[in-house]
Design an enzyme around this catalytic site. Structure first.
Site, PDB file in Angstrom:
ATOM      1  N   ASN A   1       2.940   4.707   1.362  1.00  0.00           N
ATOM      2  CA  ASN A   1       4.020   5.188   0.509  1.00  0.00           C
ATOM      3  C   ASN A   1       4.237   6.666   0.769  1.00  0.00           C
ATOM      4  O   ASN A   1       3.548   7.277   1.594  1.00  0.00           O
ATOM      5  CB  ASN A   1       3.712   4.913  -0.970  1.00  0.00           C
ATOM      6  CG  ASN A   1       2.422   5.558  -1.419  1.00  0.00           C
ATOM      7  OD1 ASN A   1       2.269   6.772  -1.373  1.00  0.00           O
ATOM      8  ND2 ASN A   1       1.456   4.731  -1.847  1.00  0.00           N
TER       9      ASN A   1
ATOM     10  N   LYS B   1       0.985  -0.272 -19.387  1.00  0.00           N
ATOM     11  CA  LYS B   1      -0.203  -0.048 -18.560  1.00  0.00           C
ATOM     12  C   LYS B   1      -1.365   0.538 -19.351  1.00  0.00           C
ATOM     13  O   LYS B   1      -2.522   0.385 -18.952  1.00  0.00           O
ATOM     14  CB  LYS B   1       0.145   0.908 -17.404  1.00  0.00           C
ATOM     15  CG  LYS B   1       1.034   0.291 -16.331  1.00  0.00           C
ATOM     16  CD  LYS B   1       1.274   1.290 -15.209  1.00  0.00           C
ATOM     17  CE  LYS B   1       2.110   0.651 -14.098  1.00  0.00           C
ATOM     18  NZ  LYS B   1       2.368   1.598 -12.997  1.00  0.00           N
TER      19      LYS B   1
END
Length: 397
Positions: free
Chosen positions: A207, A334
């Site tokens: 990434n 999360k």
């Protein structure tokens, strides 16, 4: 009043010294300037004098100033010497101890801390000679900032751009007002950068994470007295002074290094870990006439969840969530799932990955604290102070 001596080197980025002076003056910091001969081709002493409201010094051979040993006074009366832009030539002369003009003579005659902000062509920055000079300057106690990466005046792309004035100003503030050592005796684990998951010997899944925010956080925590273990993915950033660095490539290597760094008082999991990996081929996968190869993805270890539920769990676990939509909502989801105390969420749909600024939301069980767009160094400083407050006995929320 704090005072800096700004030494302006001869590069196209010299014009940014004007904005740096403005930021310092607005903060109540007195500025005096020294220019090299090259700098005067890009910005005039009159401009710098008007902005700093002080005389600008240009020559070692000024009869009036040097009759009073002006270079000695300049080198001693400031609280900090700042070299911006620090060109390849100027840093080479600094590293060699050469004193052949006013700027280098002042730098050699000083016992005051020195901060250098490099600016040069990418190939000049990456040249072994420049890297040797940077290493020597750091060994001599000079704080050399990492240059920015991007398109340059010459049209090339890469590391070598002068850090933005806001980032240099943040570094100046940090040096002029040393943070209280509120994290002395604390061990903090930080992860930073991407992970690279090999597909074959030449390709990988990865990434765009630059590691800049994680490295800035590690540096800010050390400034507060912490012992920091930085587990870094494949990035080319210099190691912040005082940080213990472990370099890794893959998510599994990062997970092992992070668990191996425990116990810790806090874990700040900034790294953008690849969610999946493939079983890498032994040789390079060749491009054939048929369909492209199918990649069977396997889920990587969830490092944040592993640390958040570990038997030796740190008292404070801070996760990062890079999102492109419903940023806060995704971070809330999360929080419990990962076993974290805080989730630091940011929108990466723009140029945040690799950029110099960040706007974050700190999501906790108690609510959301949203911060404005700030230089990553400023985000790091504020976050380090919040971590110190939490570990000192204040609520983790």
């Amino acid at each position: 009043m704090k005072r800096i001596l700004l030494i302006v080197g001869g590069g196209i980025a010299a014009y940014k010294a004007c904005e740096l002076i403005r930021l310092c003056r607005r903060a109540g910091i007195a500025v005096r300037c020294v220019t090299t001969a090259g700098a005067e081709h890009f910005v005039t002493p009159m401009t710098l004098a008007a902005l700093s409201e002080n005389q600008v010094f240009t020559s070692l051979w000024d009869l009036k100033d040097e009759a009073e040993m002006g270079h000695i006074q300049l080198s001693r009366e400031a609280d900090l010497l700042v070299v911006a832009p620090a060109t390849a030539d100027l840093m080479a002369r600094m590293a060699a101890g050469i004193a052949d003009d006013l700027a280098t003579t002042v730098l050699l005659a000083t016992d005051t801390p020195v901060l250098a902000a490099p600016a040069m062509n990418v190939r000049m920055w990456l040249h072994p000679a420049t890297q040797r000079n940077v290493a020597q300057l750091r060994a001599d106690g000079v704080e050399v900032m990492a240059p920015d990466e991007g398109v340059m005046a010459c049209g090339e792309f890469g590391p070598g751009r002068l850090p933005e004035p806001e980032a240099i100003f943040a570094a100046i503030q940090r040096r002029l007002a040393p943070a209280p050592q509120s994290l002395t005796g604390r061990h903090i684990l930080v992860t930073a950068g991407p992970t690279h998951e090999p597909i074959d010997p030449v390709r990988f899944l990865g990434n765009r994470s630059s590691g800049k925010q994680g490295f800035a956080i590690a540096e800010a925590l050390v400034a507060l007295g912490a012992r920091v273990t930085l587990v870094a993915g494949p990035v080319s950033l210099p190691t912040p002074a005082g940080v213990s660095r472990i370099d890794v490539q893959t998510a599994r290597e990062m997970a092992a290094a992070a668990e191996g760094a425990l116990p810790a008082d806090a874990a700040v999991m900034v790294a953008a870990v690849a969610d999946w990996r493939v079983e890498p081929a032994a040789g390079k996968i060749k491009k054939g006439a048929g369909a492209p190869p199918a990649l069977a993805l396997v889920e990587n270890p969830d490092i944040l969840a592993t640390i958040g539920h570990a038997a030796r769990r740190p008292r404070l676990v801070v996760g990062f969530a890079a999102e492109t939509d419903t940023v806060v909502e995704n971070a809330r989801a999360k929080l419990a799932r990962k076993g974290a105390d805080w989730i630091v969420a940011n929108d990466v749909s723009g140029d945040v990955m690799g950029g110099e600024t960040n706007a974050i939301h700190i999501v906790t069980a108690a609510g959301v604290d949203s911060w404005p767009q700030l230089p990553k160094a400023a985000v790091a400083t504020r976050l380090a102070e919040r971590i110190a407050a939490a570990l000192s006995g204040e609520s983790l929320a």
